[in-house]
Design an enzyme around this catalytic site. Structure first.
Site, PDB file in Angstrom:
ATOM      1  N   GLY A  76      49.890  47.690  40.364  1.00 31.72           N
ATOM      2  CA  GLY A  76      48.376  47.924  39.703  1.00 31.72           C
ATOM      3  C   GLY A  76      48.265  47.004  38.507  1.00 31.72           C
ATOM      4  O   GLY A  76      47.140  47.015  37.748  1.00 31.72           O
ATOM      5  N   ARG A  96      44.339  47.395  41.858  1.00 31.36           N
ATOM      6  CA  ARG A  96      44.668  47.249  40.277  1.00 31.36           C
ATOM      7  C   ARG A  96      43.203  46.804  39.467  1.00 31.36           C
ATOM      8  O   ARG A  96      43.357  46.215  38.444  1.00 31.36           O
ATOM      9  CB  ARG A  96      45.786  46.229  40.263  1.00 31.36           C
ATOM     10  CG  ARG A  96      45.166  44.695  40.819  1.00 31.36           C
ATOM     11  CD  ARG A  96      46.086  43.557  40.478  1.00 31.36           C
ATOM     12  NE  ARG A  96      45.919  42.665  41.038  1.00 31.36           N
ATOM     13  CZ  ARG A  96      46.403  41.573  40.954  1.00 31.36           C
ATOM     14  NH1 ARG A  96      47.462  41.163  39.948  1.00 31.36           N
ATOM     15  NH2 ARG A  96      46.360  40.239  41.571  1.00 31.36           N
ATOM     16  N   ARG A 116      36.083  41.307  34.228  1.00 28.18           N
ATOM     17  CA  ARG A 116      35.476  40.512  35.342  1.00 28.18           C
ATOM     18  C   ARG A 116      33.899  40.768  35.356  1.00 28.18           C
ATOM     19  O   ARG A 116      33.649  41.910  35.368  1.00 28.18           O
ATOM     20  CB  ARG A 116      35.779  40.218  36.736  1.00 28.18           C
ATOM     21  CG  ARG A 116      35.053  39.710  37.566  1.00 28.18           C
ATOM     22  CD  ARG A 116      36.144  39.259  38.670  1.00 28.18           C
ATOM     23  NE  ARG A 116      36.384  40.142  39.716  1.00 28.18           N
ATOM     24  CZ  ARG A 116      37.000  40.201  40.738  1.00 28.18           C
ATOM     25  NH1 ARG A 116      37.768  39.035  41.003  1.00 28.18           N
ATOM     26  NH2 ARG A 116      37.483  41.311  41.308  1.00 28.18           N
ATOM     27  N   ASP A 135      37.552  36.012  43.438  1.00 27.57           N
ATOM     28  CA  ASP A 135      39.135  36.429  43.853  1.00 27.57           C
ATOM     29  C   ASP A 135      39.607  34.785  43.928  1.00 27.57           C
ATOM     30  O   ASP A 135      39.735  34.262  45.053  1.00 27.57           O
ATOM     31  CB  ASP A 135      39.312  37.222  45.155  1.00 27.57           C
ATOM     32  CG  ASP A 135      39.121  38.532  44.765  1.00 27.57           C
ATOM     33  OD1 ASP A 135      39.261  39.226  43.505  1.00 27.57           O
ATOM     34  OD2 ASP A 135      38.775  39.324  45.755  1.00 27.57           O
ATOM     35  N   LYS A 149      40.589  44.094  35.510  1.00 25.19           N
ATOM     36  CA  LYS A 149      41.439  43.692  36.678  1.00 25.19           C
ATOM     37  C   LYS A 149      42.881  43.511  36.288  1.00 25.19           C
ATOM     38  O   LYS A 149      43.039  42.823  35.061  1.00 25.19           O
ATOM     39  CB  LYS A 149      40.976  42.301  36.998  1.00 25.19           C
ATOM     40  CG  LYS A 149      41.731  41.815  38.182  1.00 25.19           C
ATOM     41  CD  LYS A 149      41.200  40.489  38.962  1.00 25.19           C
ATOM     42  CE  LYS A 149      41.863  40.037  39.880  1.00 25.19           C
ATOM     43  NZ  LYS A 149      41.419  38.746  40.526  1.00 25.19           N
ATOM     44  N   GLY A 187      41.000  48.274  49.255  1.00 29.67           N
ATOM     45  CA  GLY A 187      40.409  49.006  48.186  1.00 29.67           C
ATOM     46  C   GLY A 187      41.050  48.388  46.634  1.00 29.67           C
ATOM     47  O   GLY A 187      41.926  47.477  46.980  1.00 29.67           O
ATOM     48  N   ASP A 225      37.473  40.672  52.638  1.00 28.09           N
ATOM     49  CA  ASP A 225      37.567  41.146  51.488  1.00 28.09           C
ATOM     50  C   ASP A 225      37.060  40.418  50.334  1.00 28.09           C
ATOM     51  O   ASP A 225      36.723  40.865  49.255  1.00 28.09           O
ATOM     52  CB  ASP A 225      38.730  42.311  51.375  1.00 28.09           C
ATOM     53  CG  ASP A 225      39.923  41.440  51.260  1.00 28.09           C
ATOM     54  OD1 ASP A 225      40.339  40.841  52.295  1.00 28.09           O
ATOM     55  OD2 ASP A 225      40.634  41.182  50.197  1.00 28.09           O
ATOM     56  N   ARG A 265      31.720  43.699  49.262  1.00 30.11           N
ATOM     57  CA  ARG A 265      32.360  42.796  49.955  1.00 30.11           C
ATOM     58  C   ARG A 265      31.672  43.081  51.335  1.00 30.11           C
ATOM     59  O   ARG A 265      31.292  44.189  52.017  1.00 30.11           O
ATOM     60  CB  ARG A 265      33.505  42.975  50.049  1.00 30.11           C
ATOM     61  CG  ARG A 265      34.023  43.014  48.558  1.00 30.11           C
ATOM     62  CD  ARG A 265      35.713  43.437  48.242  1.00 30.11           C
ATOM     63  NE  ARG A 265      35.842  43.674  46.955  1.00 30.11           N
ATOM     64  CZ  ARG A 265      36.569  42.899  46.084  1.00 30.11           C
ATOM     65  NH1 ARG A 265      37.137  41.656  46.702  1.00 30.11           N
ATOM     66  NH2 ARG A 265      36.827  42.888  44.846  1.00 30.11           N
TER      67      ARG A 265
END
Length: 490
Positions: free
Chosen positions: A130, A97, A180, A266, A117, A94, A256, A187
């Site tokens: 976070g 952050r 972002r 990512d 993010k 999940g 993920d 995902r």
């Protein structure tokens, strides 16, 4: 300020359709905010593409949005739930952050997630704080923009702010938040989460939502879930070929970190390969080379197999039939990848048509490059320009033999030299976000000097421009006894 006035002022046309999903898929939460934020980077060109008001967002008003001090009126921020196979091990994850502020819908009806993010702890944070550090957020900004310039599907970065506080990593670093932009953040791990902890209706809701959002052309087909699986497989095959063709190594291809939209996401321990070696690994935690350059296609296939497993109840009510359908679909990945890979490599060699021995020609070049430790990007630049510097690969007997075969193959094409050159220039980037250049940009930025970063970002907008002005970005890093290592900072 209401949503209408907010939209008029900022250009953001906001919704959050993800909230229509069952509530197991998200948790509502506001960002923690920043006490002393400062706007470090604002992506003017992206803002323009999205139809946003650059002047307003590049002001204190925009700063407070990007710092998590202001949320979108009438839109509830959420942290998304998902699972992941991390280096093969399944776990609940999940957004630990990150928060989805909402979805921006452009004038041509394209929908984009707007996510913060590094905005603070969420219900999914586990042991993390976070928060995010400035250098990794700037790194994602640079590389994602570099990938966009290269024509590779990717999430993008609208802004980076420093928060005015320090975060503890291996040392104290400046805190930061990145904004972002993504087609979505759904995902493979989102589907794995639904299959593991949700009901069949939850899984169906997620699949229907994703199909409607990303594959609306199949939404009314009676076999839509099978077609959905096939569409995702195809997009991932195309994406990984694009990675491989520029020497991009993601570094952490967990489930993920594979999004259904087919974008790169990512950028933690990613890097670009200099010396061509299929075993290249940069990530500090990839001890066994699971996500090495040459293994990326296999890892994409592995992830897609996990995706197909999650979809089994939707593919057919009979489990055996569902498994057979999934196996058949998954078996197409390798065929698609091979097809797209050799098609791409032909363009990199100036070949317009397909011939029987092309695969041997392509493999012959790559094996010679690996044997003589040739630079991946610059070798193809040299072929494009037909200019060969004093590199050991070019003086080798293997290369000379290969070069003669290549020239004969080009003669079979019977194309004007200018056409061949243009095809190669459009498929062989002159520059990439080389690791040492990115590190230099970050080192200077942490000291408050953004000149090199700004110049690099400008250059990366046109990586296929064979301009004398870009030549300085083609230089290789100085030889070092210490290998380049990346970390999961983002």
């Amino acid at each position: 300020m209401d949503n209408k006035n907010f939209q008029s002022k900022t250009g953001f046309n906001l919704e959050n359709t993800y909230l229509t999903l069952p509530n197991i898929f998200f948790s509502e939460q506001n960002p923690k905010g920043s006490k002393n934020p400062k706007l470090i980077k604002f992506n003017t060109s992206l803002a323009e593409e999205l139809g946003l008001n650059e002047e307003v967002l590049n002001s204190d008003f925009g700063l407070n949005i990007f710092a998590g001090n202001e949320t979108f009126p009438g839109i509830v921020p959420i942290a998304q739930a998902y699972a992941g196979h991390q280096f093969g091990h399944f776990t609940m994850l999940g957004d630990g952050r990150a928060l989805l502020l909402g979805e921006h819908v452009t004038k041509d009806c394209k929908r984009y997630d707007v996510q913060l993010k590094g905005s603070g702890r969420t219900i999914y944070s586990r042991g993390g704080d976070g928060k995010a550090a400035l250098a990794p957020m700037l790194r994602e900004y640079i590389i994602s923009e570099g990938m966009h310039g290269l024509g590779i599907p990717t999430t993008r970065s609208l802004a980076v702010v420093s928060t005015g506080e320090e975060v503890l990593r291996e040392r104290f670093e400046q805190g930061a938040i990145l904004t972002r932009i993504a087609s979505s953040h759904i995902r493979v791990g989102t589907f794995a989460y639904a299959a593991q902890w949700g009901t069949l209706e939850d899984l169906k809701s997620l699949a229907d939502y994703t199909i409607k959002r990303h594959f609306p052309n199949i939404a009314d087909n009676e076999n839509k879930y099978i077609l959905f699986l096939e569409e995702v497989i195809n997009r991932q095959a195309e994406l990984i070929v694009k990675w491989q063709s520029v020497g991009f190594i993601h570094g952490v291809m967990n489930t993920d970190n594979m999004v259904i939209s087919g974008e790169t996401i990512d950028y933690g321990p990613c890097a670009f390969m200099d010396t061509y070696d299929t075993n290249t690994v940069f990530s500090s935690i990839d001890y066994a080379g699971r996500y090495a350059y040459g293994n990326q296609p296999n890892m994409a296939l592995w992830n897609l197999a996990r995706f197909s497993e999650a979809l089994l109840p939707l593919l057919n009510p009979n489990l055996d039939e569902a498994v057979n359908i999934a196996k058949k679909s998954i078996s197409n990945f390798s065929k698609l990848y091979k097809k797209y890979w050799f098609n791409k490599m032909r363009t990199k060699l100036g070949l317009f048509t397909e011939k029987e021995n092309d695969e041997l020609l392509i493999e012959g070049l790559l094996s010679t490059m690996q044997k003589y430790e040739a630079d991946f990007t610059n070798t193809f630049v040299s072929l494009t320009l037909n200019k060969f510097e004093d590199e050991k690969v070019f003086s080798s007997d293997e290369f000379k033999t290969w070069y003669a075969l290549w020239q004969n193959r080009l003669k079979e094409e019977n194309r004007p030299q200018e056409e061949v050159r243009n095809l190669m220039m459009n498929n062989n980037p002159y520059i990439i976000p080389r690791n040492h250049l990115v590190e230099e940009a970050l080192k200077n930025a942490e000291k408050g000097d953004f000149t090199f970063m700004d110049n690099l970002l400008e250059a990366l907008k046109n990586p296929y421009s064979y301009s004398k002005d870009l030549e300085k970005y083609t230089k290789l890093p100085e030889k070092s006894d210490t290998p380049y290592v990346t970390y999961c900072g983002t």
